[in-house]
Design a protein around this motif. Structure first.
Motif, PDB file in Angstrom:
ATOM      1  N   GLY A   1       0.811  -1.212   0.000  1.00 42.27           N
ATOM      2  CA  GLY A   1       0.000   0.000   0.000  1.00 42.27           C
ATOM      3  C   GLY A   1       0.843   1.261   0.000  1.00 42.27           C
ATOM      4  N   GLN A   2       1.975   1.240   0.702  1.00 39.24           N
ATOM      5  CA  GLN A   2       2.843   2.412   0.743  1.00 39.24           C
ATOM      6  C   GLN A   2       3.568   2.635  -0.577  1.00 39.24           C
ATOM      7  N   SER A   3       3.640   1.603  -1.407  1.00 36.02           N
ATOM      8  CA  SER A   3       4.390   1.695  -2.661  1.00 36.02           C
ATOM      9  C   SER A   3       3.518   2.068  -3.858  1.00 36.02           C
ATOM     10  N   ILE A   4       2.214   2.092  -3.673  1.00 36.79           N
ATOM     11  CA  ILE A   4       1.297   2.344  -4.793  1.00 36.79           C
ATOM     12  C   ILE A   4       1.245   3.832  -5.128  1.00 36.79           C
ATOM     13  N   PHE A   5       1.312   4.148  -6.406  1.00 35.74           N
ATOM     14  CA  PHE A   5       1.168   5.524  -6.875  1.00 35.74           C
ATOM     15  C   PHE A   5      -0.315   5.859  -6.954  1.00 35.74           C
ATOM     16  N   VAL A   6      -0.690   7.022  -6.455  1.00 40.69           N
ATOM     17  CA  VAL A   6      -2.107   7.375  -6.320  1.00 40.69           C
ATOM     18  C   VAL A   6      -2.888   7.221  -7.624  1.00 40.69           C
ATOM     19  N   PRO A   7      -2.469   7.817  -8.740  1.00 38.95           N
ATOM     20  CA  PRO A   7      -3.258   7.665  -9.969  1.00 38.95           C
ATOM     21  C   PRO A   7      -3.375   6.214 -10.430  1.00 38.95           C
ATOM     22  N   SER A   8      -2.355   5.401 -10.119  1.00 35.74           N
ATOM     23  CA  SER A   8      -2.386   4.004 -10.571  1.00 35.74           C
ATOM     24  C   SER A   8      -3.540   3.244  -9.938  1.00 35.74           C
ATOM     25  N   ILE A   9      -3.683   3.357  -8.621  1.00 33.76           N
ATOM     26  CA  ILE A   9      -4.769   2.644  -7.946  1.00 33.76           C
ATOM     27  C   ILE A   9      -6.120   3.219  -8.341  1.00 33.76           C
ATOM     28  N   GLY A  10      -6.169   4.534  -8.594  1.00 35.22           N
ATOM     29  CA  GLY A  10      -7.416   5.153  -9.027  1.00 35.22           C
ATOM     30  C   GLY A  10      -7.863   4.648 -10.383  1.00 35.22           C
ATOM     31  N   VAL A  11      -6.923   4.587 -11.330  1.00 32.33           N
ATOM     32  CA  VAL A  11      -7.244   4.094 -12.664  1.00 32.33           C
ATOM     33  C   VAL A  11      -7.648   2.626 -12.615  1.00 32.33           C
ATOM     34  N   LEU A  12      -6.984   1.830 -11.772  1.00 37.44           N
ATOM     35  CA  LEU A  12      -7.322   0.415 -11.642  1.00 37.44           C
ATOM     36  C   LEU A  12      -8.739   0.237 -11.109  1.00 37.44           C
ATOM     37  N   LEU A  13      -9.090   0.996 -10.075  1.00 28.44           N
ATOM     38  CA  LEU A  13     -10.444   0.908  -9.525  1.00 28.44           C
ATOM     39  C   LEU A  13     -11.484   1.358 -10.542  1.00 28.44           C
ATOM     40  N   LEU A  14     -11.170   2.399 -11.289  1.00 29.28           N
ATOM     41  CA  LEU A  14     -12.085   2.863 -12.332  1.00 29.28           C
ATOM     42  C   LEU A  14     -12.321   1.777 -13.385  1.00 29.28           C
ATOM     43  N   PHE A  15     -11.229   1.138 -13.794  1.00 32.05           N
ATOM     44  CA  PHE A  15     -11.333   0.126 -14.851  1.00 32.05           C
ATOM     45  C   PHE A  15     -12.149  -1.077 -14.383  1.00 32.05           C
ATOM     46  N   VAL A  16     -11.874  -1.529 -13.137  1.00 29.66           N
ATOM     47  CA  VAL A  16     -12.530  -2.750 -12.656  1.00 29.66           C
ATOM     48  C   VAL A  16     -13.983  -2.495 -12.279  1.00 29.66           C
ATOM     49  N   PHE A  17     -14.205  -1.516 -11.379  1.00 22.77           N
ATOM     50  CA  PHE A  17     -15.545  -1.333 -10.814  1.00 22.77           C
ATOM     51  C   PHE A  17     -16.408  -0.336 -11.596  1.00 22.77           C
ATOM     52  N   GLY A  18     -15.771   0.506 -12.399  1.00 23.87           N
ATOM     53  CA  GLY A  18     -16.531   1.478 -13.158  1.00 23.87           C
ATOM     54  C   GLY A  18     -16.812   1.055 -14.586  1.00 23.87           C
ATOM     55  N   LEU A  19     -15.757   0.642 -15.306  1.00 21.23           N
ATOM     56  CA  LEU A  19     -15.898   0.324 -16.719  1.00 21.23           C
ATOM     57  C   LEU A  19     -16.229  -1.145 -16.963  1.00 21.23           C
ATOM     58  N   THR A  20     -15.570  -2.062 -16.219  1.00 22.32           N
ATOM     59  CA  THR A  20     -15.778  -3.492 -16.468  1.00 22.32           C
ATOM     60  C   THR A  20     -17.051  -4.011 -15.794  1.00 22.32           C
TER      61      THR A  20
END
Length: 320
Positions: free
Chosen positions: A141-160
């Motif tokens: 969690g400390q190593s994750i870049f903010v936009p990266s996790i945001g884009v991933l959540l958008l792709f999985v729960f928003g678009l897919t």
């Protein structure tokens, strides 16, 4: 050190920090590439009209004069006028501030509610599978870049999966109770995204401090007296282990605010962070200065209050 002197020292440090933040922000914004005059002057203006407009905004004056006038306006509570919207900067910020507060407070509550129990679980199962798993989650969690996790959540729960909306703060056609539901659904992905990047610090800090607390003499004495381990863990050890975590909440607020700027940009969330992004693209210096100053004051005051609260919780701080 008397309590009054302790508080005054913290207040003085907070005022100096805010002044320093104001000065650095003022200077850095003027080192950005681009001419701020382009944001307020139309290319079709005559030279006289352009000069009059620049004079109105004070952009024709030397830098030191602009700085002095800016400080005087701040003392008077005047943040200036937006170049692009032609309304007071304070009005622009007040329109966006509630959304940023909603996002950051929600993320903070989620992080605390999940991070502390996970840290306790890891400490109580030290060396076991759950402990190692929690540590991996914390470090990741400390190593994750903010936009990266945001884009991933958008792709999985928003678009897919299409379970949640992918942007904005609410549906424009929602009213009454439906509006609150819309706000909540739009808040989930940004808040979870912001929570995930903060969670590791809370988990690892809670685990470390609780392990130290469990090694103290009073815990050994409690075990010798036959107290149940669960009671020792939750009632005695956890109380002392929460002190560093309390400090962490205040210190992490700065990172939380910084993460909110990127998170709001990814999710098109209409908070101050999104406003900063738009102001940068439009060279709207007054809005940028006002937003940075507001965020700086928030972080400084939060750290100061945390410092004071910790001083009252642990009297050794005031004598160190």
């Amino acid at each position: 050190m008397p309590r009054s002197s302790f508080i005054l020292r913290r207040l003085g440090r907070a005022v100096f920090t805010i002044w320093f933040a104001v000065t650095v922000t003022f200077l850095l914004l003027r080192l950005l590439p681009g001419d701020p005059a382009l944001a307020v002057a139309s290319p079709n203006m005559t030279d006289d009209a352009r000069a009059a407009l620049l004079t109105q905004y004070g952009l024709d004056k030397p830098l030191i004069v602009q700085y002095g006038l800016y400080l005087i306006q701040l003392v008077q509570g005047n943040f200036g006028v937006s170049f692009t919207q032609s309304i007071p900067v304070m009005d622009v910020l007040l329109q966006r501030l509630p959304w940023t507060l909603l996002l950051t407070v929600s993320a903070l509550v989620l992080t605390t509610a999940i991070g502390i129990p996970l840290g306790v679980l890891a400490a109580s199962k030290r060396g076991g599978f759950l402990d190692k798993l929690v540590q991996v989650i914390g470090v990741t969690g400390q190593s994750i870049f903010v936009p990266s996790i945001g884009v991933l959540l958008l792709f999985v729960f928003g678009l897919t999966l299409r379970w949640l909306p992918i942007g904005g703060a609410y549906d424009t056609d929602a009213y009454g109770a439906a509006w609150y539901g819309s706000v909540a659904s739009h808040l989930i992905l940004p808040a979870v995204s912001l929570m995930l990047i903060q969670l590791g610090s809370y988990v690892l800090t809670m685990r470390s401090t609780l392990i130290d607390a469990l090694g103290e003499d009073y815990v050994t004495l409690a075990k010798a007296n036959g107290l149940p381990y669960r009671r020792i863990l939750w009632k005695h050890a956890l109380r002392n282990a929460l002190l560093p975590t309390t400090t962490l909440i205040g210190l992490q607020l700065g990172f939380l605010v910084g993460g909110a700027v990127l998170t709001e940009t990814v999710f098109a969330y209409p908070g101050i962070g999104r406003g900063i992004y738009e102001a940068v693209t439009q060279l709207d210096f007054p809005v940028l200065q006002g937003a940075f100053l507001l965020l700086a004051i928030t972080v400084v005051l939060a750290n100061m209050l945390t410092d004071i609260v910790y001083g009252f919780l642990d009297p050794r701080v005031k004598t160190s």
